[in-house]
Design a protein around this motif. Structure first.
Motif, mmCIF file in Angstrom:
data_model
loop_
_atom_site.group_PDB
_atom_site.id
_atom_site.type_symbol
_atom_site.label_atom_id
_atom_site.label_comp_id
_atom_site.label_asym_id
_atom_site.label_seq_id
_atom_site.Cartn_x
_atom_site.Cartn_y
_atom_site.Cartn_z
ATOM 1 N N ASP A 1 0.685 -1.122 0.205
ATOM 2 C CA ASP A 1 0.103 0.124 -0.042
ATOM 3 C C ASP A 1 0.851 1.252 -0.102
ATOM 4 O OD1 ASP A 1 0.870 0.077 2.692
ATOM 5 O OD2 ASP A 1 -1.001 -0.378 3.529
ATOM 6 N N LEU B 1 -0.475 4.936 -0.804
ATOM 7 C CA LEU B 1 -1.486 4.904 -1.622
ATOM 8 C C LEU B 1 -2.984 5.326 -0.821
ATOM 9 C CD1 LEU B 1 -1.054 1.924 -3.814
ATOM 10 C CD2 LEU B 1 -0.887 4.302 -4.419
ATOM 11 N N ASP C 1 -6.404 5.113 1.354
ATOM 12 C CA ASP C 1 -6.804 3.889 2.298
ATOM 13 C C ASP C 1 -7.532 2.798 1.617
ATOM 14 O OD1 ASP C 1 -5.451 5.139 4.432
ATOM 15 O OD2 ASP C 1 -7.522 6.159 5.000
ATOM 16 N N VAL D 1 -6.426 0.920 -0.678
ATOM 17 C CA VAL D 1 -5.947 0.689 -2.060
ATOM 18 C C VAL D 1 -4.803 0.039 -2.185
ATOM 19 C CG1 VAL D 1 -5.172 1.648 -4.326
ATOM 20 C CG2 VAL D 1 -7.218 2.357 -3.005
ATOM 21 N N TYR E 1 -1.762 -2.883 -4.325
ATOM 22 C CA TYR E 1 -1.176 -3.218 -5.819
ATOM 23 C C TYR E 1 0.058 -4.414 -5.302
ATOM 24 C CZ TYR E 1 3.499 -1.070 -4.187
ATOM 25 O OH TYR E 1 4.439 -0.674 -3.738
ATOM 26 N N ALA F 1 -4.239 -0.197 -9.317
ATOM 27 C CA ALA F 1 -4.499 -0.601 -7.715
ATOM 28 C C ALA F 1 -5.586 -1.452 -7.935
ATOM 29 C CB ALA F 1 -4.741 0.581 -7.167
ATOM 30 N N THR F 2 -5.827 -2.176 -6.668
ATOM 31 C CA THR F 2 -6.892 -3.022 -6.423
ATOM 32 C C THR F 2 -8.346 -2.326 -6.247
ATOM 33 O OG1 THR F 2 -6.867 -2.481 -3.989
ATOM 34 C CG2 THR F 2 -5.857 -4.558 -4.827
ATOM 35 N N ASP F 3 -8.548 -1.054 -6.462
ATOM 36 C CA ASP F 3 -9.962 -0.400 -6.775
ATOM 37 C C ASP F 3 -10.206 -0.383 -8.416
ATOM 38 O OD1 ASP F 3 -7.863 1.506 -7.621
ATOM 39 O OD2 ASP F 3 -8.757 3.098 -6.363
ATOM 40 N N HIS G 1 -3.649 4.798 -10.964
ATOM 41 C CA HIS G 1 -3.154 6.013 -10.469
ATOM 42 C C HIS G 1 -1.948 6.503 -10.891
ATOM 43 C CE1 HIS G 1 -6.382 5.363 -7.222
ATOM 44 N NE2 HIS G 1 -6.106 4.300 -7.418
ATOM 45 N N SER H 1 -6.284 9.689 -11.512
ATOM 46 C CA SER H 1 -6.523 8.212 -11.696
ATOM 47 C C SER H 1 -7.487 7.952 -12.598
ATOM 48 C CB SER H 1 -7.162 7.393 -10.325
ATOM 49 O OG SER H 1 -8.363 8.208 -10.015
ATOM 50 N N PRO I 1 -12.914 -3.677 -9.370
ATOM 51 C CA PRO I 1 -12.000 -3.869 -8.419
ATOM 52 C C PRO I 1 -11.435 -5.486 -8.058
ATOM 53 C CG PRO I 1 -13.756 -2.669 -7.990
ATOM 54 C CD PRO I 1 -14.011 -3.062 -9.220
#
Length: 402
Positions: free
Chosen positions: A280, A297, A299, A301, A303, A320-322, A326, A338, A344
């Protein structure tokens, strides 16, 4: 610190008969020379305006047209392979059970993509580094380093092997003046690196980089290696250790570089006992000022090591996981924007498992989405997803040529 002696060795090249045996193995540097009838295109002839995108999947490798994302070749390979840019805008080094196999993506030509018969044998093949006209292959099982002329990847008679001292998961690079920089360690631990001149004499050495891992070269040919407590720089014949702000454990393991920028972005981890592979925070190293900063990164989120790339303007891009890419400006240490690209996602159970990844060529980022079996091309200057394709297989690793 024990150091390797530099010497020329011979190269073992696998023939098509050997490759038939390899194809029956599950997936996964020692060279001797043998003439092959493979073509040996120069780096100049491989120059292309249309990239090719190599995508591994379970049991094979797809080659996609970089503009349309159309599948131009589907090649059988091992159950799990790794894909490494070879440095010449045409070839990819495919990590297979017995070494490094040369994939010709045919970028910039009218040829058909193919897995060539050339395999640089290696006991537990590891890192591949392309720099200064050389492609350097590292064998974790022996700590041997194989150095290949990048322009002659399919004619490996000039390849050289430098024998290692003690086997470990390591990496090597050869600089423009012929200096060999290689890591030092053994089966239990890794401690630092050593620089050797072309005669095999020690130029510099450092044993203050526990868990040394990864490599990148920034502007001015400053080499960066990751440590469990910071980073190690090599420039002008000397090592410099940079301490992480988190001690005793602030690990940088992979460096994402631009050779036109003194700023290096690295993955960053502060908990040695953390489960899983999601991170993170990112490290930003200024190789000119010799500083190491950490950027968090948002909160929630995360990688993995596959999710960072450098791109236009020497910026860094983090998938990223969202589901968004970014943008990080290494100069200001700020996230500046982003772009939503994929759904996600959650981190992989094992690092080898297919999970989203990003590779950049020019202004275009190629983003994989294994859950939907898709690959997306994203224009990083506009933030637009310009092309997407749905494959018949789940994409895993990616390499871009051209």
């Amino acid at each position: 610190m024990r150091t390797p002696a530099r010497r020329r060795a011979t190269l073992a090249v696998a023939t098509s008969a050997t490759l038939l045996a390899l194809s029956a193995c599950s997936s996964g540097d020692d060279p001797s020379s043998e003439e092959t009838d493979e073509p040996s295109p120069s780096a100049a002839s491989a120059t292309t305006t249309a990239p090719r995108v190599a995508v591994s999947y379970e049991g094979g490798i797809l080659v996609l047209d970089g503009e349309t994302l159309e599948v131009v070749a589907d090649l059988d390979s091992e159950e799990f392979t790794r894909l490494n840019p070879a440095g010449d805008d045409r070839h990819v080094m495919v990590t297979v059970a017995d070494g490094f196999q040369v994939l010709d993506t045919a970028a910039g030509t009218d040829d058909e993509p193919r897995l060539t018969d050339v395999v640089y044998e290696a006991d537990t093949p590891g890192h591949v580094v392309a720099h200064a006209g050389r492609t350097v292959l590292y064998a974790d099982g022996t700590s041997d380093t194989t150095v290949v002329d990048t322009a002659e990847l399919t004619d490996p008679s000039s390849a050289e092997t430098i024998e290692g001292v003690e086997a470990h998961h390591g990496v090597s690079i050869v600089l423009e003046d012929g200096t060999l920089l290689t890591t030092v360690g053994d089966a239990e631990s890794r401690s630092g690196a050593v620089a050797l001149d072309e005669a095999g004499e020690v130029v510099a050495e450092n044993d203050e980089c526990p868990g040394v891992h990864g490599e990148g070269t920034a502007a001015g040919e400053v080499v960066v290696l990751g440590c469990e407590d910071g980073a190690l720089l090599y420039a002008d014949g000397a090592f410099t250790k940079l301490d992480a702000p988190d001690q005793p454990y602030g690990r940088m393991g992979n460096a994402y570089v631009s050779e036109t920028s003194p700023l290096v972005v690295g993955d960053y981890k502060t908990d040695p006992d953390a489960e899983g592979y999601l991170l993170d925070s990112l490290a930003v190293i200024d190789t000119a000022a010799e500083t190491l900063d950490v950027v968090a990164l948002p909160d929630g989120v995360g990688y993995t090591f596959r999710d960072v790339a450098r791109g236009p303007g020497d910026l860094a891009y983090v998938l990223a996981t969202d589901g968004a890419v970014h943008t990080l400006d290494p100069a200001t240490r700020e996230l500046t924007g982003s772009t939503p690209v994929v759904a996600p996602w959650e981190g992989p159970a094992e690092w080898q498992d297919p999970h989203p990844s990003i590779k950049v060529a020019g202004d275009i980022a190629y983003v994989t989405e294994p859950a939907s079996r898709q690959v997306h091309a994203v224009d990083l200057t506009s933030g637009e997803v310009v092309t997407s394709v749905t494959l018949d297989v789940a994409p895993n690793e990616v390499a871009v040529t051209g």
